[in-house]
Design a protein around this motif. Structure first.
Motif, mmCIF file in Angstrom:
data_model
loop_
_atom_site.group_PDB
_atom_site.id
_atom_site.type_symbol
_atom_site.label_atom_id
_atom_site.label_comp_id
_atom_site.label_asym_id
_atom_site.label_seq_id
_atom_site.Cartn_x
_atom_site.Cartn_y
_atom_site.Cartn_z
ATOM 1 N N HIS A 178 24.082 65.788 2.397
ATOM 2 C CA HIS A 178 23.466 64.561 2.657
ATOM 3 C C HIS A 178 22.867 64.135 3.932
ATOM 4 N N TRP A 179 23.012 65.213 4.971
ATOM 5 C CA TRP A 179 22.353 64.941 6.067
ATOM 6 C C TRP A 179 20.884 65.225 5.957
ATOM 7 N N THR A 180 19.874 64.255 6.362
ATOM 8 C CA THR A 180 18.468 64.503 5.881
ATOM 9 C C THR A 180 17.635 64.427 7.154
ATOM 10 N N GLU A 181 16.828 65.549 7.389
ATOM 11 C CA GLU A 181 16.072 65.562 8.521
ATOM 12 C C GLU A 181 14.923 64.285 8.633
ATOM 13 N N TRP A 182 14.706 63.935 9.591
ATOM 14 C CA TRP A 182 13.736 62.982 10.098
ATOM 15 C C TRP A 182 12.413 63.797 10.537
ATOM 16 N N ASN A 183 11.445 63.949 9.688
ATOM 17 C CA ASN A 183 10.348 64.731 10.414
ATOM 18 C C ASN A 183 9.297 63.896 11.116
ATOM 19 N N HIS A 184 9.490 62.750 11.556
ATOM 20 C CA HIS A 184 8.724 62.248 12.634
ATOM 21 C C HIS A 184 9.545 62.261 14.290
ATOM 22 N N SER A 185 10.526 63.094 14.170
ATOM 23 C CA SER A 185 11.051 63.124 15.623
ATOM 24 C C SER A 185 10.066 63.629 16.375
ATOM 25 N N ASN A 186 10.223 63.609 17.848
ATOM 26 C CA ASN A 186 9.199 64.173 18.793
ATOM 27 C C ASN A 186 10.151 65.244 19.534
ATOM 28 N N VAL A 187 11.170 65.820 18.841
ATOM 29 C CA VAL A 187 11.820 67.050 19.134
ATOM 30 C C VAL A 187 11.539 68.048 18.085
ATOM 31 N N PRO A 188 11.008 69.320 18.595
ATOM 32 C CA PRO A 188 11.028 70.437 17.502
ATOM 33 C C PRO A 188 11.785 70.308 16.486
ATOM 34 N N ILE B 107 14.024 60.257 24.063
ATOM 35 C CA ILE B 107 14.528 61.636 24.771
ATOM 36 C C ILE B 107 15.352 62.136 23.844
ATOM 37 N N LEU B 108 16.291 61.715 22.876
ATOM 38 C CA LEU B 108 17.143 62.431 21.993
ATOM 39 C C LEU B 108 16.331 62.424 20.848
ATOM 40 N N GLY B 109 15.330 61.827 20.670
ATOM 41 C CA GLY B 109 14.423 61.952 19.202
ATOM 42 C C GLY B 109 15.249 61.731 17.957
ATOM 43 N N ASP C 291 19.670 60.051 11.398
ATOM 44 C CA ASP C 291 18.815 60.918 10.780
ATOM 45 C C ASP C 291 17.853 59.991 9.931
ATOM 46 N N LEU C 292 17.278 60.618 8.787
ATOM 47 C CA LEU C 292 16.223 59.949 8.040
ATOM 48 C C LEU C 292 16.518 58.245 7.657
ATOM 49 N N ILE C 293 18.044 58.401 7.161
ATOM 50 C CA ILE C 293 18.640 57.459 6.440
ATOM 51 C C ILE C 293 19.688 56.885 7.092
ATOM 52 N N GLY C 294 20.109 57.344 8.260
ATOM 53 C CA GLY C 294 21.310 57.078 8.908
ATOM 54 C C GLY C 294 22.534 57.422 8.095
#
Length: 313
Positions: free
Chosen positions: A140-150, A27-29, A51-54
């Motif tokens: 340092h915040w790194t986006e996780w590209n496999h989230s189901n949220v746009p 739900i939160l992606g 995020d990608l690496i917490g």
């Protein structure tokens, strides 16, 4: 001057790890970046999302307590967690998403001088999405590209954390005097402080409320962790906290970071946690959160620990 760089993570209690896992991933992606156990009680799951690496500042962590009762809300507790999104359009997206998925939520409003959308997780934990309005976030915040949220609507990381206490003055002065937080605004019953001036990723909203103290249960917050760079800074803060008359509850190496815990005068537990070594110390980035990871001192007990843990998926 050594500074607190923002929030590191925040830790809560959940009754059902399967329901929790479904909510925060699907739900939160968010990415589940670590499946581990409570190092002080290895019979209990400890899950980390982020995020990608917490990265520090993105971590929502949960201890599973299947027999826990409900939270009896009151004062002297951490009462709401702010999560940043990029735009007002993101708030509109999430309101529609919550409606479609049956998530308890309110209307788009304002909170702590930001456009906001309040909602609750299945345990009744109170959260609020905050419009960061396209402002810069920590590098340092790194986006996780496999989230189901746009991508344009994804949760970025933590924002203002609300703490409700009987004495606003005690908590406010502690944050300012020990940790050099900046007082942004203050009224008779509320104050907003920031560890980095002008940045909400280290923001704390203090609400003054009399009455009975909260009795923790499912959906309650155990502690808020503040971000420090390394173990040298952690020792600096240990001495400074002691110099101001507070007792250190625990100073320990959690393997993924080093931690210091203390309790302020209203009874709120704070942790100070180092940036490193991080969750990739024992797991490649692509494999994070896919299996049970244990710190080295618990590895010899893996079979015993796994036998006591139920499946998550």
């Amino acid at each position: 001057m050594v500074n607190i760089a923002g929030h590191h993570h925040i830790s809560m209690i959940t009754k059902n790890i399967k329901v929790n896992n479904e909510f925060y991933q699907t739900i939160l992606g968010l990415r589940r970046v670590k499946v581990s156990v409570n190092q002080d009680d290895p019979s209990m799951y400890h899950l980390f999302y982020g995020d990608l690496i917490g990265s520090p500042g993105t971590g929502l962590t949960f201890f599973e307590m299947p027999l826990v009762g409900r939270t009896h809300r009151g004062t002297n507790a951490i009462t709401q967690i702010g999560l940043l999104v990029s735009s007002y359009e993101s708030l509109v997206y999430w309101k529609k998403r919550f409606t479609q998925l049956g998530v308890k939520h309110g209307e788009i409003t304002t909170y702590a001088e930001m456009e906001a959308l309040h909602f609750e997780d299945p345990d009744g934990l109170r959260l609020v999405l905050l419009n960061h309005n396209g402002k810069p976030i920590p590098q340092h915040w790194t986006e996780w590209n496999h989230s189901n949220v746009p991508s344009e609507h994804r949760i970025l990381g933590m924002g203002n954390v609300e703490i409700t206490v009987q004495s606003l003055e005690n908590l406010s002065s502690m944050l300012q005097n020990i940790f050099d937080y900046t007082l942004v605004s203050k009224s008779s019953h509320q104050a907003i402080l920031q560890s980095v001036k002008g940045q909400v990723f280290g923001g704390i909203v203090i609400v003054q409320q009399d009455g009975p103290k909260e009795r923790p249960g499912r959906g309650s917050v155990h502690h808020l962790a503040l971000r420090v760079e390394d173990k040298e800074q952690l020792r600096f803060w240990e001495k400074r906290i002691k110099d101001f008359g507070y007792k250190i509850m625990n100073l320990t190496d959690r393997y993924y970071f080093e931690s210091l815990y203390f309790k302020e005068k209203n009874g709120i537990i704070f942790e100070l946690a180092t940036d490193g070594p991080g969750f990739t110390v024992d797991t490649p980035i692509e494999e994070l959160g896919k299996k049970l990871d244990l710190p080295p001192f618990l590895e010899p007990k893996r079979a015993e620990i796994e036998a006591k843990l139920g499946p998550i998926e």
